[in-house]
Design an enzyme around this catalytic site. Sequence first.
Site, PDB file in Angstrom:
ATOM      1  CD  GLU A  81       1.985  -8.699   1.963  1.00 17.72           C
ATOM      2  OE1 GLU A  81       1.112  -9.638   2.339  1.00 17.72           O
ATOM      3  OE2 GLU A  81       2.324  -8.046   3.255  1.00 17.72           O
ATOM      4  CB  CYS A 113       2.031  -2.954  -2.658  1.00 14.75           C
ATOM      5  SG  CYS A 113       1.081  -3.370  -1.346  1.00 14.75           S
ATOM      6  CB  THR A 154      -7.585  -1.553   2.224  1.00 13.30           C
ATOM      7  OG1 THR A 154      -6.416  -1.687   3.278  1.00 13.30           O
ATOM      8  CG2 THR A 154      -8.266  -0.506   2.422  1.00 13.30           C
ATOM      9  NE  ARG A 201      -2.197  12.896   9.009  1.00 11.70           N
ATOM     10  CZ  ARG A 201      -2.560  13.252   8.135  1.00 11.70           C
ATOM     11  NH1 ARG A 201      -3.634  12.637   7.772  1.00 11.70           N
ATOM     12  NH2 ARG A 201      -2.339  14.446   7.303  1.00 11.70           N
ATOM     13  CB  THR A 203       1.561   4.859   5.247  1.00 15.03           C
ATOM     14  OG1 THR A 203       0.179   5.752   5.232  1.00 15.03           O
ATOM     15  CG2 THR A 203       1.773   3.964   6.290  1.00 15.03           C
ATOM     16  CG  HIS A 236      -0.011   0.754  -4.769  1.00 14.27           C
ATOM     17  ND1 HIS A 236      -0.441  -0.307  -4.864  1.00 14.27           N
ATOM     18  CD2 HIS A 236       0.027   1.098  -3.385  1.00 14.27           C
ATOM     19  CE1 HIS A 236      -0.574  -0.976  -3.897  1.00 14.27           C
ATOM     20  NE2 HIS A 236      -0.423  -0.358  -2.799  1.00 14.27           N
ATOM     21  CG  ASN A 268      -3.554  -2.661  -1.314  1.00 12.36           C
ATOM     22  OD1 ASN A 268      -2.975  -2.936  -2.547  1.00 12.36           O
ATOM     23  ND2 ASN A 268      -2.834  -1.934  -0.169  1.00 12.36           N
ATOM     24  CB  SER A 298       5.663  -0.181   2.266  1.00 13.43           C
ATOM     25  OG  SER A 298       4.227   0.377   2.161  1.00 13.43           O
TER      26      SER A 298
END
Lengths: 348, 135, 384
Positions: A81, A113, A154, A201, A203, A236, A268, A298
């Site tokens: 990305e 991701c 992250t 939240r 996510t 992940h 991450n 995502s």
Amino acid sequence: MMKPERPVGIVGYGAYIPRFRIAAREIARIWDGAGGTPVDSKSVPGPDEDTITMSIEAARNALARARIAPDRLSAVWVGSESPPYSVKPSGTLVAEALGATPWVSAADWEFACKAGSEALTAAMGMVGSGMAQYVLAIGADTAQGRPGDALEYTAAAGAAALLVGPAAEAVAVIEGTTSYVTDTPDFFRRADTAYPVHGHRFTGEPAYFNTLRSAAERLLRDLGAKPSDFTYAVFHQPNTRFPQTVARQLGFTPQQIATGLLSPKIGNAYSAAALLGLCAILDVAKPGDTIFVATYGSGAGSDAYALRVTEALPERRGRAPLTAAYLARETFVDYAVYAKRRGKLVME
Amino acid sequence: MDLAKHWRLRHARYRLEGQRNRLTGEVRFPPAPPRPGEAEDVWEPYVLSGRGRVYSFSVVRQPPEGFEDQPPYLVALVRLDEGPMVTAQLTDCDLEQAAIDMPVEMVTRRLRDLGPTGLIVYGYKFRPIVQSGNH
Amino acid sequence: MRHVYIIGTGATAVGEHWDRSAESLAIEALNSALGTIPVSRLGALYVASALSGTLHAQSQIGALIATAAGIPGVEAVTIEAGGASGGVALRQACMAVASGAVDLAAVVGVEKVTDVLDARREAALALATDADWEAIHGVTLTALWALLMRRYMHEYGYTADDFAPFPINAHANAVANPRAMYRFAITADKVRSAPMVSEPLGLLDCSTAADGAAAVIIASEGLARELCANPVRIAGSAVATDTLALHSRSNPLWLTAAAQTTAAALRSAHLTHSDVQVFDVTDPHGIAAALALESSGFAERGTAVALAREGAITPKGRLPLATGGGCKARGDTVGANGVYQIVELVAQLRGQAGAAQVEGARVALAQCMGGIGATVATHILTLD
């Protein structure tokens, strides 16, 4: 479950993690992270690094392990990305650097991701159909988080390259995969903006947890397997807690995920996150060991894979730096250096 | 906009591709056209190992245009294992870590960013060796 | 071939000439060199400039200066060979006059570097390196000299402090040169404590690029006798090249073109190394002067720094160097340096060098180099 008619596997793998780190508490020092930090530290790319350079090193490691001449690659695919160019493929440059050009397919994949695992699934199809003998699937990112945003703790950098080929030559055979996708807007970056936005939240349960669980449970069901059948598992890892939680929800133990859980130290790495965890597992796994992998992107989707390690792994893994070698070269920078390197200083 | 001048050097820059003399086995870098009197095909493409040792090094603190965002950066002459010497930056290397005879390996990195309407130029740099799993 | 003489010299002060153009500097130097000789008698004009094309976006500097001098129509040409431009231009003038094609020629070295900011100037200077294989890596000429200095220290066991006599000598001599940029003495402590520019090179062992122009008038023997009371003969003249990129050389610490041109120039002058009494070389840093002296055969390998420490490079020593301040203290006018060298060495041979005068100097050697000796021009000047 998806599975090619011709068995396929990973014949070479390669990790890359930049040497720089920033401690999460250093970010918290600037942005009042009184609520605790989601990781201990995260990797930061050097000033001369980007998705392309990291992909090249990871891919060179994969080729070195496989001892496959680069001109035998049928495709070089980069999932990211954070490509350096909006238009101009990263894959062509990576392929040139490897020596795979000109008779090769090259392209970039995008799925937040899980762009890297999209490339991996496609590589399984290309090799599994007999159309190609070897395909390189790379996940690489230099992720960005808006200063002060939770993501900034992250959003990290790293690359992992998986060289997919016939199962007979593999260090790990891929026994099957599932892909679960819905239109779930938990995280996105609009065109021509620097930083992504995320749904806090939102996510969590409706996005990461539901999606990843769905792909994983379906694969387990279709394989007729249960979590305890696997030696290792890797998920992940957008932070430390999410993969731990989803492992528990699915029935995997902390011991199974310990080897592949790199996020506490490097954050991450987006498209590379779960694949780097897989590399770390392949660095230590023994023939006959089994590995469960589930990525997450995502938007949202998850790819789950089941792998079985072959006799070929022990000899091959020593031919390139282990993931641990990259994890060990930690050079911490402060927030000022980090801000300068990551283009967070307003210059004009 | 500089395009072709970087494009035509991509093999040498990205993967340290030099040349080997088909008759003598001599390896050279950078690649060059055959000299007067030499056969057209006497020099064949040859990818160097990328391993070498630092012959000497320095630090650039007063950069030329196009490198203003990089200082201080290490530059070095590197004697490659195959014999040729190359000029390049050292990367992933602290200023106080650089030393004459330090073993280094080639990595492909960003050399220059020609700005929002220009290319990103990639090419070889050298860094202290990251050991393979064998070690 | 005819004998060739220098019958006039002139130069501007070296420095930051904010209100002056390249033409203005060049014409001042040319007028000063001509003295009473009518400009219209010039048969050819050789203009040395390393950076004009890049910094001023102006080619044909030869025609530009000829026009400014009021002699459009004259044969004029620009010579670019980096820091060797001045010496290479002088060689062209020598050959033209020696051959009989021209009786009277002017060599004008001009550099105007302060019209652009530092980074652009560094980039222009770095063009004297190999653009594809050196400059693209962010390497500067200063960094290349620093690489050589570190290697020299490694091979011969010197420290960076050991190089201090070079800039100290240059600054001491510049005090007597009214055209020098830095007319003040410096100490070893100052050199040692200066900030780093490119390790191990500190600020006080680095020349400063500056504006300036110098000119010399070259004449055949007949014209020299007619027009000048004290002509200086150019007894030897040579130009040679080395690989453009430093890394292509089998021994980077050996400046092959300096060795070749010194031998050739001495040979044509029927002189030997021991005959040379005063020197001017391209010396932006001590290491450059050291390698020039060694490669040219005036010091054994690895000994030039020790000789400097023992005082050999001062006006009273065996190898007097930078008597006008050199690149370091006169100011580094890049493509014009080779002409400034001639102006200063002519003053030495005429006994007009003031406090930096080398007693009884009758034979002088001027050597300028482009890049790290990729082009070298060496000239031997003598009193008849």
